[in-house]
Write a protein that holds these residues in place. Structure first.
Motif, PDB file in Angstrom:
ATOM      1  N   SER A 118      65.695  45.889  51.080  1.00  0.00           N
ATOM      2  CA  SER A 118      64.545  45.074  50.704  1.00  0.00           C
ATOM      3  C   SER A 118      63.867  45.617  49.455  1.00  0.00           C
ATOM      4  N   GLU A 119      63.767  46.956  49.347  1.00  0.00           N
ATOM      5  CA  GLU A 119      63.122  47.541  48.185  1.00  0.00           C
ATOM      6  C   GLU A 119      63.911  47.290  46.907  1.00  0.00           C
ATOM      7  N   ASP A 120      65.236  47.129  47.037  1.00  0.00           N
ATOM      8  CA  ASP A 120      66.045  46.807  45.863  1.00  0.00           C
ATOM      9  C   ASP A 120      65.735  45.399  45.374  1.00  0.00           C
ATOM     10  N   VAL A 121      65.573  44.479  46.311  1.00  0.00           N
ATOM     11  CA  VAL A 121      65.224  43.106  45.947  1.00  0.00           C
ATOM     12  C   VAL A 121      63.865  43.072  45.260  1.00  0.00           C
ATOM     13  N   ALA A 122      62.902  43.776  45.838  1.00  0.00           N
ATOM     14  CA  ALA A 122      61.564  43.816  45.260  1.00  0.00           C
ATOM     15  C   ALA A 122      61.603  44.393  43.847  1.00  0.00           C
ATOM     16  N   ALA A 123      62.346  45.481  43.673  1.00  0.00           N
ATOM     17  CA  ALA A 123      62.435  46.109  42.352  1.00  0.00           C
ATOM     18  C   ALA A 123      63.090  45.175  41.347  1.00  0.00           C
ATOM     19  N   ARG A 124      64.144  44.487  41.775  1.00  0.00           N
ATOM     20  CA  ARG A 124      64.823  43.548  40.863  1.00  0.00           C
ATOM     21  C   ARG A 124      63.876  42.424  40.428  1.00  0.00           C
ATOM     22  N   ALA A 125      62.987  42.011  41.338  1.00  0.00           N
ATOM     23  CA  ALA A 125      62.030  40.949  41.023  1.00  0.00           C
ATOM     24  C   ALA A 125      60.778  41.473  40.332  1.00  0.00           C
ATOM     25  N   GLY A 126      60.643  42.801  40.232  1.00  0.00           N
ATOM     26  CA  GLY A 126      59.490  43.387  39.549  1.00  0.00           C
ATOM     27  C   GLY A 126      58.225  43.405  40.362  1.00  0.00           C
ATOM     28  N   VAL A 127      58.366  43.501  41.704  1.00  0.00           N
ATOM     29  CA  VAL A 127      57.187  43.557  42.573  1.00  0.00           C
ATOM     30  C   VAL A 127      57.365  44.717  43.551  1.00  0.00           C
ATOM     31  N   SER A 128      56.327  44.973  44.330  1.00  0.00           N
ATOM     32  CA  SER A 128      56.407  46.023  45.334  1.00  0.00           C
ATOM     33  C   SER A 128      57.084  45.489  46.588  1.00  0.00           C
ATOM     34  N   LYS A 129      57.557  46.408  47.431  1.00  0.00           N
ATOM     35  CA  LYS A 129      58.150  46.008  48.706  1.00  0.00           C
ATOM     36  C   LYS A 129      57.125  45.292  49.565  1.00  0.00           C
ATOM     37  N   GLY A 130      55.867  45.733  49.501  1.00  0.00           N
ATOM     38  CA  GLY A 130      54.813  45.072  50.262  1.00  0.00           C
ATOM     39  C   GLY A 130      54.630  43.629  49.845  1.00  0.00           C
ATOM     40  N   THR A 131      54.740  43.364  48.536  1.00  0.00           N
ATOM     41  CA  THR A 131      54.619  41.990  48.048  1.00  0.00           C
ATOM     42  C   THR A 131      55.755  41.131  48.575  1.00  0.00           C
ATOM     43  N   LEU A 132      56.967  41.691  48.605  1.00  0.00           N
ATOM     44  CA  LEU A 132      58.104  40.952  49.152  1.00  0.00           C
ATOM     45  C   LEU A 132      57.817  40.493  50.567  1.00  0.00           C
ATOM     46  N   PHE A 133      57.250  41.393  51.391  1.00  0.00           N
ATOM     47  CA  PHE A 133      57.024  41.057  52.795  1.00  0.00           C
ATOM     48  C   PHE A 133      55.824  40.128  52.996  1.00  0.00           C
ATOM     49  N   LEU A 134      55.038  39.893  51.951  1.00  0.00           N
ATOM     50  CA  LEU A 134      54.010  38.865  52.027  1.00  0.00           C
ATOM     51  C   LEU A 134      54.647  37.476  52.080  1.00  0.00           C
ATOM     52  N   TYR A 135      55.805  37.353  51.453  1.00  0.00           N
ATOM     53  CA  TYR A 135      56.485  36.062  51.386  1.00  0.00           C
ATOM     54  C   TYR A 135      57.598  35.927  52.425  1.00  0.00           C
ATOM     55  N   PHE A 136      58.287  37.008  52.705  1.00  0.00           N
ATOM     56  CA  PHE A 136      59.416  36.981  53.637  1.00  0.00           C
ATOM     57  C   PHE A 136      59.274  38.178  54.577  1.00  0.00           C
ATOM     58  N   GLY A 137      59.169  37.889  55.865  1.00  0.00           N
ATOM     59  CA  GLY A 137      58.836  38.933  56.821  1.00  0.00           C
ATOM     60  C   GLY A 137      59.911  39.954  57.089  1.00  0.00           C
ATOM     61  N   SER A 138      61.158  39.663  56.706  1.00  0.00           N
ATOM     62  CA  SER A 138      62.253  40.590  56.954  1.00  0.00           C
ATOM     63  C   SER A 138      63.395  40.252  56.009  1.00  0.00           C
TER      64      SER A 138
END
Length: 233
Positions: A49-69
Motif C-alpha cells: 500500500s505504501e508503494d501505491v501511495a508513494a507512486r501517487a505522491g501521497v501518504s499511506k494515510g491519505t490512501l486509506f482515506l479513499y480505500f480502506g485496504s
C-alpha cells in the motif's frame, strides 16, 4: 482595527484553495492509476500500500482515506477499468446493426483495442497467476468481469442462432472457444518469452485468423454470406 487582506492576497488564497480542491478531486483517479501500474508491474502480493501511495505522491494515510485496504483498492481498479464498462459494451450490442458474424469480428477487435493491447489486460494476467492465492478477489473478479464478459459473448452467439446466421451449438463450450484466443493474447502481451517471442504474433492477423476459424465452424450458409470478413471468401 486591522486592515483587511488586499485583493491580490484574496485572489491568491482563492486560487490556492481551488487548486487544492481540484487536486483532492483528482486524487482517487491518481491512486487508481498508481495501483494499476504497480499491480501490473509487480503483481498483487508484492505490491504494498505504501508503494501505491508513494507512486501517487501521497501518504499511506491519505490512501486509506479513499480505500480502506489493499483488497478494496484492487477491486476499485477492476471496477474502474473493466467491470464498470459492461453497461457501455452491452449498449453497443443493443445498437449494433450489422450481421452476427460482423458483430463477432467487431467484438474481438475492439476488445484488443480497448483492453487487450492496454495495460489493463495485465489485471487478467495477474488473476490467472495469483487468483488461487486470493480466493475472495478471485471470486470478485469472476463475478464482476468473467461472468458478464462470457454473458456478452453468449448474447452474440444467441443472436446469430436466432437470426439463422449461426448453427445450433453447445453455447457453454462455444463461449470458451471465443474467449480462449483472447486469453492467449494476454499471455503473449505480458509474457512474450513463453509465447514465441514478442514479434511472433501480429494482433490484427491473429484475430482475423481466429475469427475465420470460429465462423467457419459456427456459420450457416446464410451466415457466411452475411459475413463481411474473410470467412465469406
Amino acid at each position: 482595527m486591522g486592515s483587511s487582506p488586499s485583493l491580490p492576497c484574496r485572489l491568491r488564497d482563492a486560487m490556492t484553495g481551488a487548486k487544492r480542491a481540484r487536486r483532492k478531486e483528482a486524487r482517487p483517479g491518481e491512486l487508481l492509476q498508481a495501483a494499476l501500474d504497480l499491480f501490473v508491474e509487480k503483481g498483487f502480493a508484492a505490491t504494498r500500500s505504501e508503494d501505491v501511495a508513494a507512486r501517487a505522491g501521497v501518504s499511506k494515510g491519505t490512501l486509506f482515506l479513499y480505500f480502506g485496504s489493499k483488497d478494496e483498492l484492487f477491486k476499485a481498479v477492476v471496477t474502474e477499468n473493466l467491470a464498470g464498462r459492461f453497461t457501455e459494451w452491452n449498449q453497443e450490442f443493443e445498437s449494433f446493426e450489422g450481421s452476427s458474424p460482423e458483430m463477432l469480428r467487431y467484438a474481438l477487435n475492439t476488445w484488443w483495442q480497448r483492453v487487450g493491447s492496454t495495460q489493463v489486460s495485465g489485471i487478467s494476467k495477474l488473476m490467472m497467476s495469483e487468483g488461487r492465492n486470493f480466493p475472495e478477489l478471485s471470486a470478485f473478479y469472476h463475478q464482476s468481469v468473467v461472468a458478464p464478459g462470457n454473458a456478452l459473448v453468449r448474447r452474440i452467439l444467441e443472436r446469430g442462432i436466432a437470426r439463422g446466421e449461426f448453427r445450433a451449438m453447445d453455447l457453454d463450450q462455444a463461449v470458451h472457444a471465443v474467449v480462449a484466443p483472447l486469453l492467449f493474447m494476454i499471455l503473449w502481451k505480458h509474457a512474450p518469452e513463453v509465447c514465441g517471442g514478442a514479434a511472433a504474433l501480429d494482433p490484427a492477423r491473429y484475430l482475423a485468423a481466429q475469427a475465420d476459424l470460429l465462423l467457419h465452424g459456427m456459420c450457416t450458409r446464410q451466415g457466411l454470406a452475411a459475413d463481411g470478413g474473410a470467412a465469406g471468401s
